[in-house]
Design a protein around this motif. Structure first.
Motif, mmCIF file in Angstrom:
data_model
loop_
_atom_site.group_PDB
_atom_site.id
_atom_site.type_symbol
_atom_site.label_atom_id
_atom_site.label_comp_id
_atom_site.label_asym_id
_atom_site.label_seq_id
_atom_site.Cartn_x
_atom_site.Cartn_y
_atom_site.Cartn_z
ATOM 1 N N THR A 159 0.863 -1.181 0.000
ATOM 2 C CA THR A 159 0.000 0.000 0.000
ATOM 3 C C THR A 159 0.904 1.236 0.000
ATOM 4 N N ASN A 160 0.300 2.385 -0.138
ATOM 5 C CA ASN A 160 1.020 3.664 -0.084
ATOM 6 C C ASN A 160 2.035 3.841 -1.199
ATOM 7 N N ILE A 161 1.883 3.166 -2.318
ATOM 8 C CA ILE A 161 2.754 3.496 -3.439
ATOM 9 C C ILE A 161 1.890 3.974 -4.596
ATOM 10 N N LYS A 162 2.490 4.819 -5.432
ATOM 11 C CA LYS A 162 1.752 5.355 -6.559
ATOM 12 C C LYS A 162 1.793 4.373 -7.713
ATOM 13 N N ARG A 163 0.635 4.117 -8.296
ATOM 14 C CA ARG A 163 0.594 3.259 -9.470
ATOM 15 C C ARG A 163 0.011 4.037 -10.629
ATOM 16 N N GLN A 164 0.486 3.707 -11.827
ATOM 17 C CA GLN A 164 -0.025 4.388 -13.007
ATOM 18 C C GLN A 164 -1.213 3.615 -13.531
ATOM 19 N N ASN A 165 -2.365 4.284 -13.668
ATOM 20 C CA ASN A 165 -3.519 3.629 -14.264
ATOM 21 C C ASN A 165 -3.670 4.158 -15.691
ATOM 22 N N ILE A 166 -3.266 3.324 -16.654
ATOM 23 C CA ILE A 166 -3.209 3.783 -18.039
ATOM 24 C C ILE A 166 -4.594 4.173 -18.530
ATOM 25 N N ALA A 167 -5.630 3.372 -18.143
ATOM 26 C CA ALA A 167 -6.989 3.647 -18.633
ATOM 27 C C ALA A 167 -7.444 5.026 -18.173
ATOM 28 N N ASN A 168 -7.177 5.360 -16.886
ATOM 29 C CA ASN A 168 -7.545 6.688 -16.381
ATOM 30 C C ASN A 168 -6.854 7.782 -17.175
ATOM 31 N N GLN A 169 -5.556 7.539 -17.452
ATOM 32 C CA GLN A 169 -4.777 8.572 -18.139
ATOM 33 C C GLN A 169 -5.300 8.805 -19.543
#
Lengths: 204, 347
Positions: A174-184
């Motif tokens: 938890t507490n790490i940033k993840r890239q959500n390609i669909a959101n972007q």
């Protein structure tokens, strides 16, 4: 025929010499590189017997993928080989036992074909002549018709092993940033940009 | 004695002659591909590019060759000397060895073997060794990081390249590279009742695979935007940091030989190899080798343009693209293509 024999002895000699060097080399990375050379020469021996498909698959699977991972691991690990050597003799009986079993199996197989050379033609699916049938087609025929269930089961076993390996190493942090390609990708100017009228001298 | 000469010496001499001819042609082609790469990159950025050596800078690559050869090779004190010098040799030998089975025109091939495409796939999967060995033997941090990145990247993208090749093989029914080209003589367009043309080639019938193969080829050869093993902003020059002079040149040569190979492979698998685009007499009259070179050069032009205007991927994005996008797409395509071939009765 002479040329074939020449290449056989070349491949066989280099294979055995480099297999010896796998054990003999002091540097573990050199050992893996010699192991790769051994695989390579084994592929050459396969080619000489006419098993071209097996030779290429040996290169793709063992040299191109498995040995790369070997090399990867050996380079990353800091193994003290002197320490390993000092306890190597404890494993000698087990190693000797495996060696004896393998040698016995080789004797049975080779002895069988020496005593009755026509045994290859009496089996349920006789080996087709190399000249009439490419061995890729012959192998595919056998694997996908006669042995299709065994082939599928082997694939399933590998799939289970793969899932097992992933489960063992998977951890959720938890507490790490993840890239959500669909959101972007779904962002539009309306959701991303806010136009604000700023009066001069006042700021926001 | 006479029989010995006719069975061994003469065929061996012919084979050596053919290999030398191919090698010289290939090296000259690579020299101009290198120049084209720099010129195209320069043109995109509104620069002139190399323009001093020879007319329009045409001899730049040969000047570079002399410069590399006459420099002093420096071997770092902490390096593992044998492996350090072996790595560039491995890289360049493997990259050139693949060319033995590539057909440049009908019958223009040194070894027309049954498992041609598998041979190419096997040898190009070994090219990662040059990079790993060089990175490890340098005994320094950046080269090692570059080597690790490269190994993971090449192994990942080989998987999708493998599946793309499987879809093509399903359509062709043979692993021989010449057969793969000949199968594109009457493909989709002919089945729809059109005369033989560029619509028969696999780029149309297997269109998504063409794109996947092109992008995977970029990643497999460490071309920008996937040049993470040598990303200069992060790793200076990756696995090649400690290399200079001739060993460096050999890495470079191996890299470009692999790039030209990937262009040729795209041509063979998807663009109909040496077949003319339309079946008319004056195009059929043009030798196949010329069509082959034109098509391979076009693919390389796309490689160069991608280098010029696509920004570099981040490492996790690269891995995501390989495993989560290309692998499912190519796996699905293998199944779809197999079903279509079976139910249309085209297999």
């Amino acid at each position: 025929m002479g040329l074939q024999a020449l290449f056989f002895y070349l491949f066989a000699f280099v294979a055995i010499a480099s297999a010896f060097m796998v054990i003999w080399a002091r540097n573990p990375v050199h050992s893996v590189l010699f192991l790769i050379l051994t695989f390579f020469n084994a592929a050459g021996l396969f080619l000489l017997t006419g098993a071209e498909f097996l030779a290429m698959i040996l290169l793709v699977v063992y040299v191109g993928a498995v040995a790369v991972l070997f090399l990867f691991v050996v380079m990353m690990l800091d193994i003290d080989f002197a320490k390993l050597r000092s306890t190597a003799l404890e494993y000698a009986p087990v190693g000797a036992l495996i060696g004896v079993i393998l040698a016995a199996e080789l004797v049975v197989v080779i002895g069988g074909s020496v005593i009755s050379p026509e045994i290859g033609k009496t089996i349920a699916n006789p080996i087709p002549d190399v000249a009439t049938r490419t061995n890729t087609a012959a192998l595919g025929d056998q694997l996908y018709t006669t042995y299709v269930y065994f082939f599928q089961i082997a694939g399933l076993v590998l799939l289970v092993a793969m899932i097992g390996a992933i489960v063992l190493t998977l951890r959720h942090r938890t507490n790490i940033k993840r890239q959500n390609i669909a959101n972007q990708v779904a962002r539009s100017p309306e959701t991303a940009v806010e136009v604000v009228k700023v009066k001069s001298g006042q700021g926001l | 004695m006479e029989q010995f000469i006719s069975t061994y010496v003469w065929p061996a001499a012919i084979m050596v002659g053919q290999s030398l001819l191919l090698l010289v042609g290939l090296l000259v082609f690579i020299a101009y591909i290198l120049l084209a790469d720099r010129k195209i990159w320069a043109a995109v950025q509104l620069r002139r590019g190399p323009n001093v050596v020879g007319p329009w800078g045409l001899f730049q690559s040969f000047a570079d060759l002399l410069k590399f050869v006459f420099k002093e090779p420096v071997i770092p004190a902490g390096a593992n000397k044998g492996v350090f010098l072996l790595a560039p040799l491995v890289a360049v030998t493997l990259a050139l060895a693949t060319w033995a089975v590539v057909p440049l025109a009908d019958g223009w091939v040194i070894a027309n073997i049954n498992v041609g495409i598998l041979y190419v796939f096997a040898i190009s999967s070994l090219e990662v060794y040059g990079i790993i060995m060089g990175g490890w033997a340098s005994n320094s941090k950046y080269p090692f990081l570059g080597a690790l990145r490269s190994a993971a990247q090449m192994v990942s993208y080989e998987v999708s390249i493998g599946f793309v090749i499987v879809t093509v093989l399903l359509c062709v029914g043979s692993l021989n590279l010449t057969d793969i080209v000949m199968a594109q003589h009457d493909g989709l367009g002919t089945r729809l009742g059109l005369p033989p043309s560029l619509l028969d080639w696999h780029w149309l019938s297997l269109f998504p695979m063409f794109i996947v193969f092109f992008i995977s080829a970029l990643a497999e050869t460490n071309r920008p935007p996937f040049d993470l093993p040598e990303a200069e902003s992060e790793l200076v020059a990756g696995f090649m940091v400690e290399y200079g002079s001739t060993p460096y040149m050999m890495f470079m040569l191996g890299e470009y030989a692999a790039i030209v190979l990937m262009c040729s492979l795209t041509t063979i698998l998807f663009l109909g190899g040496w077949l003319p685009p339309v079946d008319v007499w004056f195009l059929n009259w043009v030798p196949g080798i010329i069509w082959f070179v034109i098509k391979a050069s076009l693919v390389f032009f796309m490689f160069a343009m991608v280098k010029a205007f696509v920004p570099r991927y981040r490492y996790d994005q690269l891995m995501r693209l390989g495993w989560k996008v290309f692998l499912p797409i190519s796996l699905a395509m293998v199944i779809i293509v197999a079903f279509v071939l079976k139910f249309m009765g085209w297999a």
